[in-house]
Motif scaffolding. Sequence first.
Motif, short mmCIF file in Angstrom:
data_model
loop_
_atom_site.label_atom_id
_atom_site.label_comp_id
_atom_site.label_asym_id
_atom_site.label_seq_id
_atom_site.Cartn_x
_atom_site.Cartn_y
_atom_site.Cartn_z
N ASP A 89 40.07 -18.46 -13.19
CA ASP A 89 38.65 -18.29 -13.46
C ASP A 89 38.18 -16.87 -13.14
OD1 ASP A 89 38.17 -21.57 -12.11
OD2 ASP A 89 38.12 -21.01 -14.23
N THR A 90 39.06 -16.08 -12.57
CA THR A 90 38.71 -14.71 -12.23
C THR A 90 38.37 -13.92 -13.50
OG1 THR A 90 40.09 -14.67 -10.26
CG2 THR A 90 39.58 -12.55 -11.27
N ALA A 91 37.18 -13.34 -13.51
CA ALA A 91 36.71 -12.62 -14.69
C ALA A 91 35.34 -12.00 -14.38
CB ALA A 91 36.57 -13.55 -15.88
N VAL A 92 34.89 -11.17 -15.29
CA VAL A 92 33.49 -10.74 -15.27
C VAL A 92 32.70 -11.75 -16.09
CG1 VAL A 92 31.84 -8.96 -15.93
CG2 VAL A 92 34.08 -8.31 -15.01
N TYR A 93 31.70 -12.33 -15.46
CA TYR A 93 30.87 -13.33 -16.11
C TYR A 93 29.58 -12.67 -16.57
CZ TYR A 93 33.94 -17.07 -14.59
OH TYR A 93 35.04 -17.89 -14.41
N CYS A 94 29.28 -12.85 -17.85
CA CYS A 94 28.10 -12.23 -18.44
C CYS A 94 27.17 -13.29 -19.00
CB CYS A 94 28.49 -11.28 -19.58
SG CYS A 94 29.38 -9.83 -19.06
N CYS A 95 25.91 -13.06 -18.78
CA CYS A 95 24.87 -13.93 -19.33
C CYS A 95 24.50 -13.45 -20.73
CB CYS A 95 23.65 -13.89 -18.41
SG CYS A 95 22.21 -14.79 -18.99
N ASN A 96 24.31 -14.39 -21.62
CA ASN A 96 23.88 -14.08 -22.98
C ASN A 96 22.64 -14.89 -23.30
OD1 ASN A 96 24.10 -15.17 -26.08
ND2 ASN A 96 24.64 -13.01 -25.91
N ALA A 97 21.70 -14.28 -24.01
CA ALA A 97 20.46 -14.98 -24.33
C ALA A 97 20.06 -14.75 -25.77
CB ALA A 97 19.34 -14.50 -23.40
N ASP A 98 19.53 -15.80 -26.36
CA ASP A 98 18.96 -15.76 -27.72
C ASP A 98 17.49 -16.13 -27.54
OD1 ASP A 98 19.67 -17.59 -30.83
OD2 ASP A 98 18.16 -16.09 -30.30
N ILE A 99 16.64 -15.13 -27.63
CA ILE A 99 15.25 -15.27 -27.23
C ILE A 99 14.32 -14.84 -28.37
CG2 ILE A 99 13.47 -14.33 -25.67
CD1 ILE A 99 15.63 -14.11 -23.53
N ARG A 100 13.28 -15.59 -28.53
CA ARG A 100 12.22 -15.16 -29.45
C ARG A 100 11.19 -14.37 -28.65
NH1 ARG A 100 12.41 -16.62 -34.46
NH2 ARG A 100 13.62 -18.45 -35.13
N THR A 101 10.95 -13.14 -29.10
CA THR A 101 9.93 -12.32 -28.43
C THR A 101 8.58 -12.46 -29.11
OG1 THR A 101 10.62 -10.41 -29.76
CG2 THR A 101 11.63 -10.66 -27.58
N SER A 102 8.56 -13.09 -30.26
CA SER A 102 7.33 -13.44 -30.96
C SER A 102 7.70 -14.51 -31.99
CB SER A 102 6.70 -12.24 -31.66
OG SER A 102 7.45 -11.86 -32.79
N LEU A 103 6.74 -14.92 -32.79
CA LEU A 103 7.05 -15.91 -33.82
C LEU A 103 8.06 -15.39 -34.84
CD1 LEU A 103 3.54 -17.50 -34.52
CD2 LEU A 103 5.55 -18.64 -33.56
N VAL A 104 8.12 -14.09 -35.01
CA VAL A 104 8.98 -13.52 -36.05
C VAL A 104 10.06 -12.59 -35.51
CG1 VAL A 104 7.20 -13.72 -37.80
CG2 VAL A 104 7.36 -11.62 -36.45
N ARG A 105 10.03 -12.28 -34.23
CA ARG A 105 11.02 -11.35 -33.67
C ARG A 105 11.97 -12.09 -32.74
NH1 ARG A 105 10.29 -6.02 -34.57
NH2 ARG A 105 8.28 -5.36 -35.44
N ARG A 106 13.21 -11.65 -32.76
CA ARG A 106 14.25 -12.33 -32.00
C ARG A 106 15.09 -11.31 -31.26
NH1 ARG A 106 18.22 -16.62 -35.07
NH2 ARG A 106 19.42 -17.37 -33.27
N TYR A 107 15.48 -11.63 -30.07
CA TYR A 107 16.33 -10.78 -29.23
C TYR A 107 17.58 -11.53 -28.86
CZ TYR A 107 18.10 -8.81 -24.88
OH TYR A 107 18.91 -8.30 -23.89
#
Length: 120
Positions: A89-107
């Motif tokens: 399990d040794t590794a670099v663990y990274c968080c990933n996110a799929d987020i709407r910053t508005s009704l039409v914009r996505r991050y």
Amino acid sequence: QVQLVESGGGLVQAGGSLRLSCAASGSIFSINAMGWYRQAPGKQRELVAVITSGGNINYADSVKGRFTISRDNAKNTIYLQMNSLKPEDTAVYCCNADIRTSLVRRYTGWGQGTQVTVSS
């Protein structure tokens, strides 16, 4: 602008536990999904666990029964409880996110990563 900040990595002996956190902040309208990926030296990045806005959860086969992903919607934060850790399990663990910053914009983006090292 969205920021993802991870915490909770470290060094632990095999069989031990760690809990990772990833907090999203900034221009958040809604969160579609957040998850954890990991990359060990010399290996490709792989999915560990992901949780969607609807509560659907997927785990890598290698962590099923040992890791648990959860979320605190009020804090825009996800957690990864890792039990029965193994040296692999040794590794670099990274968080990933799929987020709407508005009704039409996505991050979609990544946190800076946190090192998890499991000694045998």
